[in-house]
Design a protein around this motif. Structure first.
Motif, PDB file in Angstrom:
ATOM      1  N   LYS A  22      -7.180 -10.233   9.445  1.00 46.19           N
ATOM      2  CA  LYS A  22      -7.113  -8.951  10.096  1.00 46.19           C
ATOM      3  C   LYS A  22      -6.657  -7.892   8.910  1.00 46.19           C
ATOM      4  CE  LYS A  22      -5.012  -6.355  13.777  1.00 46.19           C
ATOM      5  NZ  LYS A  22      -4.050  -6.143  15.062  1.00 46.19           N
ATOM      6  N   GLN A  23      -5.759  -8.172   8.162  1.00 43.07           N
ATOM      7  CA  GLN A  23      -5.433  -7.144   7.288  1.00 43.07           C
ATOM      8  C   GLN A  23      -6.485  -7.193   6.228  1.00 43.07           C
ATOM      9  OE1 GLN A  23      -1.428  -9.091   6.365  1.00 43.07           O
ATOM     10  NE2 GLN A  23      -0.870  -7.000   6.605  1.00 43.07           N
ATOM     11  N   ILE A  24      -6.955  -8.230   5.856  1.00 44.56           N
ATOM     12  CA  ILE A  24      -8.285  -8.220   4.798  1.00 44.56           C
ATOM     13  C   ILE A  24      -9.332  -7.311   5.227  1.00 44.56           C
ATOM     14  CG2 ILE A  24      -9.875  -9.279   3.321  1.00 44.56           C
ATOM     15  CD1 ILE A  24      -7.695 -11.392   3.194  1.00 44.56           C
ATOM     16  N   ASN A  25      -9.706  -7.445   6.523  1.00 45.95           N
ATOM     17  CA  ASN A  25     -10.941  -6.813   7.061  1.00 45.95           C
ATOM     18  C   ASN A  25     -10.370  -5.099   7.100  1.00 45.95           C
ATOM     19  OD1 ASN A  25     -12.710  -8.795   7.686  1.00 45.95           O
ATOM     20  ND2 ASN A  25     -11.851  -9.194   9.587  1.00 45.95           N
ATOM     21  N   ALA A  26      -9.348  -4.793   7.222  1.00 46.46           N
ATOM     22  CA  ALA A  26      -8.897  -3.522   7.368  1.00 46.46           C
ATOM     23  C   ALA A  26      -8.619  -2.637   5.977  1.00 46.46           C
ATOM     24  CB  ALA A  26      -7.400  -3.313   8.042  1.00 46.46           C
ATOM     25  N   GLU A  27      -8.451  -3.824   5.010  1.00 46.00           N
ATOM     26  CA  GLU A  27      -8.043  -2.797   3.731  1.00 46.00           C
ATOM     27  C   GLU A  27      -8.973  -3.471   2.392  1.00 46.00           C
ATOM     28  OE1 GLU A  27      -3.614  -3.612   2.854  1.00 46.00           O
ATOM     29  OE2 GLU A  27      -3.527  -4.058   5.161  1.00 46.00           O
ATOM     30  N   ALA A  28      -9.622  -4.329   2.446  1.00 49.64           N
ATOM     31  CA  ALA A  28     -10.389  -4.729   1.338  1.00 49.64           C
ATOM     32  C   ALA A  28     -11.797  -4.666   1.587  1.00 49.64           C
ATOM     33  CB  ALA A  28      -9.852  -6.185   1.038  1.00 49.64           C
ATOM     34  N   ASP A  29     -12.699  -4.797   0.490  1.00 51.74           N
ATOM     35  CA  ASP A  29     -14.026  -4.717   0.451  1.00 51.74           C
ATOM     36  C   ASP A  29     -14.487  -6.369   0.232  1.00 51.74           C
ATOM     37  OD1 ASP A  29     -14.512  -2.158   0.814  1.00 51.74           O
ATOM     38  OD2 ASP A  29     -13.857  -1.421  -1.050  1.00 51.74           O
ATOM     39  N   MET A  30     -13.544  -7.067  -0.466  1.00 54.97           N
ATOM     40  CA  MET A  30     -14.018  -8.373  -0.772  1.00 54.97           C
ATOM     41  C   MET A  30     -12.716  -9.279  -1.040  1.00 54.97           C
ATOM     42  SD  MET A  30     -16.192  -9.547  -4.147  1.00 54.97           S
ATOM     43  CE  MET A  30     -16.703 -11.180  -4.399  1.00 54.97           C
ATOM     44  N   LEU A  31     -12.981 -10.459  -0.670  1.00 55.76           N
ATOM     45  CA  LEU A  31     -11.613 -11.475  -0.782  1.00 55.76           C
ATOM     46  C   LEU A  31     -11.873 -12.514  -1.938  1.00 55.76           C
ATOM     47  CD1 LEU A  31      -8.679 -12.696   0.288  1.00 55.76           C
ATOM     48  CD2 LEU A  31     -10.534 -13.949   1.889  1.00 55.76           C
ATOM     49  N   LEU A  32     -11.177 -12.719  -2.642  1.00 58.15           N
ATOM     50  CA  LEU A  32     -11.131 -13.674  -3.853  1.00 58.15           C
ATOM     51  C   LEU A  32      -9.996 -14.776  -3.259  1.00 58.15           C
ATOM     52  CD1 LEU A  32     -11.363 -11.485  -6.734  1.00 58.15           C
ATOM     53  CD2 LEU A  32     -13.223 -12.319  -5.719  1.00 58.15           C
ATOM     54  N   LEU A  33     -10.530 -16.168  -3.375  1.00 55.25           N
ATOM     55  CA  LEU A  33      -9.521 -17.232  -2.913  1.00 55.25           C
ATOM     56  C   LEU A  33      -9.402 -18.080  -4.169  1.00 55.25           C
ATOM     57  CD1 LEU A  33     -10.760 -18.192   0.731  1.00 55.25           C
ATOM     58  CD2 LEU A  33      -8.706 -17.009  -0.203  1.00 55.25           C
ATOM     59  N   CYS A  34      -8.237 -18.454  -4.769  1.00 53.07           N
ATOM     60  CA  CYS A  34      -7.957 -19.049  -5.983  1.00 53.07           C
ATOM     61  C   CYS A  34      -7.422 -20.174  -5.928  1.00 53.07           C
ATOM     62  CB  CYS A  34      -7.018 -18.124  -6.846  1.00 53.07           C
ATOM     63  SG  CYS A  34      -7.754 -16.600  -7.340  1.00 53.07           S
ATOM     64  N   GLY A  35      -8.159 -21.087  -5.052  1.00 46.92           N
ATOM     65  CA  GLY A  35      -7.865 -22.680  -5.070  1.00 46.92           C
ATOM     66  C   GLY A  35      -6.665 -23.168  -4.164  1.00 46.92           C
ATOM     67  N   ASP A  36      -6.554 -24.402  -3.968  1.00 49.04           N
ATOM     68  CA  ASP A  36      -5.571 -24.986  -3.124  1.00 49.04           C
ATOM     69  C   ASP A  36      -5.733 -24.348  -1.566  1.00 49.04           C
ATOM     70  OD1 ASP A  36      -4.791 -26.918  -4.817  1.00 49.04           O
ATOM     71  OD2 ASP A  36      -2.632 -26.249  -5.243  1.00 49.04           O
ATOM     72  N   LEU A  37      -6.893 -24.427  -1.350  1.00 47.16           N
ATOM     73  CA  LEU A  37      -7.365 -23.876   0.117  1.00 47.16           C
ATOM     74  C   LEU A  37      -6.975 -24.715   1.040  1.00 47.16           C
ATOM     75  CD1 LEU A  37     -11.030 -22.935  -0.755  1.00 47.16           C
ATOM     76  CD2 LEU A  37      -8.632 -21.616  -1.233  1.00 47.16           C
ATOM     77  N   THR A  38      -6.897 -26.122   0.855  1.00 47.65           N
ATOM     78  CA  THR A  38      -6.334 -27.093   1.825  1.00 47.65           C
ATOM     79  C   THR A  38      -5.068 -27.629   1.150  1.00 47.65           C
ATOM     80  OG1 THR A  38      -7.624 -29.099   0.979  1.00 47.65           O
ATOM     81  CG2 THR A  38      -8.596 -27.616   2.655  1.00 47.65           C
TER      82      THR A  38
END
Length: 234
Positions: A22-38
């Motif tokens: 919810k916060q990322i949708n409101a504040e960012a134009d893109m999301l970067l995920l840097c591993g260890d997702l699981t």
């Protein structure tokens, strides 16, 4: 853009990332995920995370981390996340609105500077070094194909020792290697984002002065408990 790593999603954590999304949708134009997702590299964990991230309204580029390979289900995890709109990078790139190129690679360990491990002696040591070299070459290939006005790099392991300050000194060579910084300095970038170092420092620089940010979620939670991710204008 928002950047975070080390989500360590487990299969019993439905709804854990609802506020984050919810916060990322409101504040960012893109999301970067840097591993260890699981957390344990299980496809069931990937399904839960994919369900959580499917509510994002912004593009997502990601790399995997060491935890994501634990049960040899990385390919299946990537499949689940890809169906949720996540662009998994492994030596390739993603272009955002023809302006920003994101190059991504998992990376590997091996140490830094004059203490970088060299390919000498036992075959096991040579194999360890070769993995780091291979990851560096994949990053070089990804960056060489980017001609966008701006570029950023995402990885799981650290390319500089500065962002590992706070981690036990004995394990720092296993948290990254300066081999990963070499293609970044050669091709240039606006910034590098990595995870892995839960107890590390938030920022450092490559030899050429390119900013490096440690965005491991445990560190981000400590520094930004209200949002748990780094928000940066590029």
């Amino acid at each position: 853009m928002a950047a975070v790593g080390d989500l360590h999603c487990r299969e019993d954590q439905h709804g854990r990332f609802r506020q984050l999304v919810k916060q990322i949708n409101a504040e960012a134009d893109m999301l970067l995920l840097c591993g260890d997702l699981t957390d344990r590299g299980m496809v069931e964990e990937g399904k839960v995370l994919a369900e959580e991230l499917s509510a994002l309204r912004v593009p997502v580029a990601a790399v995997l981390g060491n935890h994501d390979y634990e049960h040899n289900q990385a390919k299946e995890i990537c499949g689940e996340l890809s169906r949720a709109g996540v662009h998994i990078l492994d030596g390739d790139h993603f272009i955002f609105e023809k302006v920003l190129g994101v190059a991504g690679v998992k990376g590997f360990g091996g140490g830094f500077g004059n203490a970088t491990l060299q390919a000498f002696g036992e075959g096991q040591t040579k194999s360890f070094v070769q993995e780091a070299v291979h990851e560096s070459l994949k990053l070089e290939a990804a960056l060489s194909h980017l001609d966008t006005p701006k570029k950023v790099v995402i990885m799981h392991y650290s390319p500089v020792p500065e962002t590992l300050e706070g981690e036990n000194i004995e394990i720092r060579p296993f948290l990254g290697t300066s081999r990963l910084a070499m293609p970044v300095d050669h091709y240039g970038a606006e910034a590098v984002f990595h995870g892995h170092a839960h107890h590390g420092a938030p920022a450092g620089k490559t030899k050429s002065g390119i900013p490096v940010y440690n965005v491991a979620m445990p560190l981000m939670t400590k520094m930004h408990p209200e949002q748990r991710f780094l928000l940066l204008e590029v």
